[in-house]
Design a protein around this motif. Structure first.
Motif, short mmCIF file in Angstrom:
data_model
loop_
_atom_site.label_atom_id
_atom_site.label_comp_id
_atom_site.label_asym_id
_atom_site.label_seq_id
_atom_site.Cartn_x
_atom_site.Cartn_y
_atom_site.Cartn_z
N GLY A 116 0.82 -1.29 0.05
CA GLY A 116 0.10 -0.04 0.18
C GLY A 116 0.86 1.55 0.18
N SER A 117 2.06 1.17 -0.03
CA SER A 117 2.93 2.40 -0.08
C SER A 117 2.63 3.33 -1.02
N HIS A 118 2.02 3.29 -2.10
CA HIS A 118 2.07 4.30 -3.25
C HIS A 118 0.44 4.14 -3.61
N VAL A 119 -0.43 3.78 -2.58
CA VAL A 119 -1.83 3.82 -3.15
C VAL A 119 -2.45 5.15 -2.10
N ARG A 120 -3.38 5.85 -2.86
CA ARG A 120 -3.82 7.01 -2.20
C ARG A 120 -5.24 6.57 -1.68
N ILE A 121 -5.59 7.07 -0.54
CA ILE A 121 -6.65 6.58 0.15
C ILE A 121 -8.03 6.80 -0.74
N ASP A 122 -8.17 8.02 -1.50
CA ASP A 122 -9.36 8.21 -2.43
C ASP A 122 -9.51 7.20 -3.52
N THR A 123 -8.46 6.17 -3.56
CA THR A 123 -8.98 5.10 -4.56
C THR A 123 -9.69 3.98 -3.82
N LEU A 124 -9.84 4.08 -2.41
CA LEU A 124 -10.67 3.16 -1.72
C LEU A 124 -11.79 3.89 -0.97
N LEU A 125 -11.85 5.19 -0.65
CA LEU A 125 -12.78 5.98 0.06
C LEU A 125 -13.07 7.27 -0.81
N SER A 126 -13.91 7.49 -1.48
CA SER A 126 -14.03 8.74 -2.36
C SER A 126 -15.63 9.24 -2.21
N SER A 127 -16.46 8.63 -1.65
CA SER A 127 -17.88 9.19 -1.73
C SER A 127 -18.46 8.85 -0.50
N PRO A 128 -19.54 9.59 0.14
CA PRO A 128 -20.19 9.09 1.24
C PRO A 128 -20.68 7.74 1.62
N GLY A 129 -20.43 6.96 2.56
CA GLY A 129 -20.96 5.80 2.57
C GLY A 129 -19.86 4.66 2.17
N ASP A 130 -18.86 4.97 1.43
CA ASP A 130 -17.77 4.22 1.22
C ASP A 130 -17.02 3.66 2.35
N THR A 131 -16.98 2.39 2.66
CA THR A 131 -16.39 1.64 3.72
C THR A 131 -15.14 0.88 3.64
N ILE A 132 -14.22 0.87 4.61
CA ILE A 132 -13.05 0.05 4.41
C ILE A 132 -12.90 -0.57 6.01
N GLN A 133 -12.27 -1.63 6.00
CA GLN A 133 -11.66 -2.37 7.50
C GLN A 133 -10.49 -2.02 7.42
N TYR A 134 -9.93 -1.55 8.49
CA TYR A 134 -8.56 -1.36 9.02
C TYR A 134 -8.29 -2.09 10.38
N ARG A 135 -7.11 -2.84 10.17
CA ARG A 135 -6.62 -3.84 11.21
C ARG A 135 -4.95 -3.29 11.48
N TYR A 136 -5.37 -3.10 12.84
CA TYR A 136 -3.83 -2.96 13.59
C TYR A 136 -3.75 -3.91 14.71
N ASP A 137 -2.62 -4.73 14.68
CA ASP A 137 -2.62 -5.80 15.46
C ASP A 137 -4.03 -6.76 15.60
N HIS A 138 -4.58 -6.82 16.73
CA HIS A 138 -5.73 -7.80 17.02
C HIS A 138 -7.06 -6.65 16.79
N TRP A 139 -6.82 -5.38 16.56
CA TRP A 139 -7.80 -4.59 16.79
C TRP A 139 -8.45 -4.18 15.46
N VAL A 140 -9.72 -4.41 15.06
CA VAL A 140 -10.45 -4.09 13.79
C VAL A 140 -11.06 -2.89 13.95
N HIS A 141 -10.75 -2.18 12.77
CA HIS A 141 -11.73 -0.70 13.03
C HIS A 141 -12.40 -0.53 11.67
N VAL A 142 -13.67 -0.33 11.52
CA VAL A 142 -14.54 0.10 10.42
C VAL A 142 -14.55 1.65 10.17
N ILE A 143 -13.83 1.93 9.01
CA ILE A 143 -13.86 3.37 8.72
C ILE A 143 -14.80 3.59 7.63
N ARG A 144 -15.58 4.73 7.81
CA ARG A 144 -16.78 4.91 6.75
C ARG A 144 -16.62 6.58 6.36
N VAL A 145 -16.86 6.85 5.15
CA VAL A 145 -17.08 8.22 4.57
C VAL A 145 -18.22 8.87 5.21
#
Length: 451
Positions: A116-145
């Motif tokens: 993911g080093s050269h991937v812009r976040i707006d390739t994944l999240l660009s419109s209201p309602g767009d959602t991704i899952q972000y995991r750090y260690d054991h901890w899962v986050h839901v990120i929504r525009v």
């Protein structure tokens, strides 16, 4: 073989593309390349929720849309109050498929995903309602525009709302033995998160700045993986890719003169091609007599096969989506008809479709020639950069030379030469130093524009 102008003829210089069976080893990046990256920057308001917390910690943050994923990771770490270790997994869903992006360290321990080093976040999240899952260690986050804001007067990250603190950075089995931090007031949580966000932003390296500004350059970096490309890194700061387009009408008219004239010639009636799909002699004669070719046009023949300029012009406008062949007749597309008298619109249309070519090696090498032109590189600097990067990408088994790379970039090189962007000394070994002043702007616009 050079003609009387000293410029090599394209049709003899560039034979059929050789078969390159040793393509570059790369992670699958079709998913990212298929997303539309906004050319400009907007503000994304995001809701970040720790889905596995108890009770759930959450933040509403505002960040700039051109963050690369490592920068975005740092923003989430700061907003949530995590320790900031350099590993993450970001998963997004497109239909029934899931796509994961991560760090080299995560790949090294067996995680499956793309760098993911050269991937812009707006390739994944660009419109209201767009959602991704972000995991750090054991901890899962839901990120929504939550919203998108075009007001970019202040691009500093900020925490707008939130509540609760994150648990200690331990596994679930150890959590019971580690008391939760002292609860903070909601106002304190938001203020602390905003302060951490402001401190988390760091100035970008030339590599990161260029990848964030140019989808084409970001694609190159994703494909080159960990191979060193110092010549490319040396030229990128000179491209000034963060400068917005500022083309004016007189400049656009000069740059697009040949393309606009040809579209007007095709017009509403079209041009009937010969049986072998070439321009008929009267049209070739008109191309010769009405356009400025300097002393590059050789001989009195009016057959297209004898003049690479006519072939390059016909192939370029077709590749650019400005004309198409309908039952043996060359006709304008809707875009071609609309832009025939709009030089500025034609400039942006052509820039948005460079580099030209259907194969990855054509696109990669074409992008590198655009970098060289945008940086006003000398012939030596251009050739060293293009050869080194194409070999790092693995084309030709890593044994490409300057002649090979120019052949591979032929669709883009031919168009740039056609509109005069290269200057008169290109085929005599000149780089970009003799190019017209507008050529750098055109190459920069091509690199910055979404494909």
């Amino acid at each position: 073989m050079p003609n009387r102008s000293g410029r090599a003829r394209h049709l003899t210089l560039v034979p059929d593309i050789p078969t390159l069976t040793d393509g570059p080893a790369r992670f699958d990046d079709e998913y990212v390349d298929g997303f539309e990256v906004p050319a400009g920057i907007v503000q994304l308001t995001l809701d970040v929720t720790l889905s596995s917390g108890f009770p759930a910690a959450w933040r509403r943050i505002r960040v700039r849309s051109d963050l690369l994923l490592p920068e975005f990771h740092a923003m989430i770490q700061a907003a949530m109050g995590w320790g900031g270790r350099d590993h993450y997994l970001i998963t997004t869903h497109a239909g029934s498929s899931a796509h994961t992006f991560c760090t080299p360290s995560m790949l090294a321990v067996g995680e499956v995903g793309q760098l993911g080093s050269h991937v812009r976040i707006d390739t994944l999240l660009s419109s209201p309602g767009d959602t991704i899952q972000y995991r750090y260690d054991h901890w899962v986050h839901v990120i929504r525009v939550q919203s998108v804001d075009t007001d970019v007067d202040d691009l500093r990250p900020a925490c707008l709302d939130g509540d609760q603190v994150c648990p200690p950075e331990v596994g679930f089995e150890q959590l019971a033995a580690n008391p939760r931090p002292k609860e903070e007031s909601r106002e304190t949580t938001i203020e602390a998160a905003s302060l951490r966000l402001r401190h988390a932003w760091r100035s970008r390296s030339p590599e990161a700045e260029s990848a964030a500004a140019s989808p084409a350059v970001a694609t190159l970096f994703r494909r080159v993986l960990e191979q060193p490309v110092p010549h490319l890194l040396d030229l990128l700061p000179r491209c000034e890719l963060t400068i917005e387009s500022s083309v004016d009408l007189p400049v656009a008219r000069v740059a697009m003169a040949k393309v606009a004239w040809f579209l007007q010639l095709v017009g509403n009636r079209g041009v009937r091609l010969t049986d072998d799909g070439r321009l008929p002699p009267p049209v070739v004669e008109a191309v010769r007599d009405n356009l400025d070719w300097g002393i590059g046009w050789v001989g009195s023949s009016v057959r297209e096969s004898d003049h690479h300029q006519a072939t390059d012009l016909r192939e370029a406008v077709r590749s650019l989506g400005l004309v198409r062949v309908l039952k043996g007749t060359l006709v304008c597309t809707k875009a071609g008809s609309l832009l025939a008298d709009d030089s500025i619109g034609l400039w942006h249309h052509c820039a948005a479709r460079l580099p030209l070519g259907k194969q990855d090696y054509e696109l990669d090498s074409g992008t590198l020639y655009l970098v060289a032109l945008a940086a006003s590189a000398s012939a030596e600097q251009r050739d060293a950069m293009v050869v080194q990067t194409m070999n790092a990408l693995g084309w030709g088994g890593g044994e490409c030379n300057a002649f090979d790379t120019q052949k591979l970039a032929h669709p883009t090189v031919a168009f740039l030469d056609l509109i005069g962007a290269h200057g008169p000394l290109f085929y005599l070994g000149g780089g970009g130093t003799d190019s017209p002043s507008w050529a750098r702007r055109f190459a920069r616009d091509a690199l910055r524009t979404v494909k």
